[in-house]
Write a protein that holds these residues in place. Sequence first.
Motif, PDB file in Angstrom:
ATOM      1  N   SER A  10       0.340   2.773  -5.162  1.00  0.00           N
ATOM      2  CA  SER A  10      -0.243   1.499  -5.583  1.00  0.00           C
ATOM      3  C   SER A  10       0.587   0.846  -6.693  1.00  0.00           C
ATOM      4  CB  SER A  10      -1.684   1.724  -6.069  1.00  0.00           C
ATOM      5  OG  SER A  10      -2.253   0.513  -6.471  1.00  0.00           O
ATOM      6  N   VAL A  11       1.021   1.645  -7.667  1.00  0.00           N
ATOM      7  CA  VAL A  11       1.866   1.129  -8.750  1.00  0.00           C
ATOM      8  C   VAL A  11       3.198   0.648  -8.190  1.00  0.00           C
ATOM      9  CG1 VAL A  11       3.163   1.787 -10.833  1.00  0.00           C
ATOM     10  CG2 VAL A  11       0.771   2.476 -10.590  1.00  0.00           C
ATOM     11  N   LEU A  12       3.794   1.444  -7.308  1.00  0.00           N
ATOM     12  CA  LEU A  12       5.070   1.061  -6.703  1.00  0.00           C
ATOM     13  C   LEU A  12       4.928  -0.247  -5.937  1.00  0.00           C
ATOM     14  CD1 LEU A  12       8.040   1.640  -6.062  1.00  0.00           C
ATOM     15  CD2 LEU A  12       7.260   3.083  -4.165  1.00  0.00           C
ATOM     16  N   THR A  44       2.794  -2.661  -6.429  1.00  0.00           N
ATOM     17  CA  THR A  44       2.649  -3.752  -7.399  1.00  0.00           C
ATOM     18  C   THR A  44       3.996  -4.135  -7.999  1.00  0.00           C
ATOM     19  OG1 THR A  44       0.389  -3.085  -7.931  1.00  0.00           O
ATOM     20  CG2 THR A  44       1.519  -4.447  -9.567  1.00  0.00           C
ATOM     21  N   LEU A  45       4.791  -3.151  -8.364  1.00  0.00           N
ATOM     22  CA  LEU A  45       6.106  -3.422  -8.960  1.00  0.00           C
ATOM     23  C   LEU A  45       7.036  -4.094  -7.952  1.00  0.00           C
ATOM     24  CD1 LEU A  45       6.590  -0.084 -10.936  1.00  0.00           C
ATOM     25  CD2 LEU A  45       5.954  -2.326 -11.867  1.00  0.00           C
ATOM     26  N   ASP A  50      -2.260   6.569  -6.216  1.00  0.00           N
ATOM     27  CA  ASP A  50      -2.033   5.770  -7.428  1.00  0.00           C
ATOM     28  C   ASP A  50      -0.561   5.418  -7.590  1.00  0.00           C
ATOM     29  OD1 ASP A  50      -4.701   5.709  -8.114  1.00  0.00           O
ATOM     30  OD2 ASP A  50      -4.562   7.330  -9.596  1.00  0.00           O
ATOM     31  N   GLU A  51       0.319   6.377  -7.352  1.00  0.00           N
ATOM     32  CA  GLU A  51       1.761   6.113  -7.456  1.00  0.00           C
ATOM     33  C   GLU A  51       2.199   5.061  -6.442  1.00  0.00           C
ATOM     34  OE1 GLU A  51       3.564  10.356  -9.092  1.00  0.00           O
ATOM     35  OE2 GLU A  51       3.041  10.174  -6.960  1.00  0.00           O
TER      36      GLU A  51
END
Length: 163
Positions: free
Chosen positions: A133-135, A137-138, A130-131
Amino acid sequence: MKEMDKMSPDNNREIILQLICFAIKHRKIMQHYLDKTGVYQAQHRLLIEVFQNPSASQNDLARSMEVSPATIAVALKKLEKGGYIHREMDEGDNRFNKITLTEKGNRVVEQSRKIFETTNQKVFEGFTEDEKSVLLTLLQKLNHNLTKMEDEIKTEKRKDSKL
């Protein structure tokens, strides 16, 4: 108050500095490991490009790597002299060379791939999916904004050249 609540636009500079520091450290670490293969960093990129595009011409490689054909020609000459690649005249057009990896070139590509894989694993140690994936995206958002800025600069340059 949570750390995230303290974030403000004033942190933009620190975020950019962290990204730059990451890129510099990553490049130094990669260079350290890749040096052990006997091939320079830019040559690794070219060898991998040849691996991914077997029998590509010099012009094809220059286009895909977004460098001049002259730059590719110099790099290929060094790689050929080192025994990493082989150039073969295109049967359909004598002006073009098809570039292929030698056994030695394939070994370096395999070493490089293992180095990249190991380094990537270490860089993301302790991250959840999840981390990551968020990174991702950012970072894609940041890259999108930079691409828009590049487009603005290109438009500006075209306007300036018409003056």
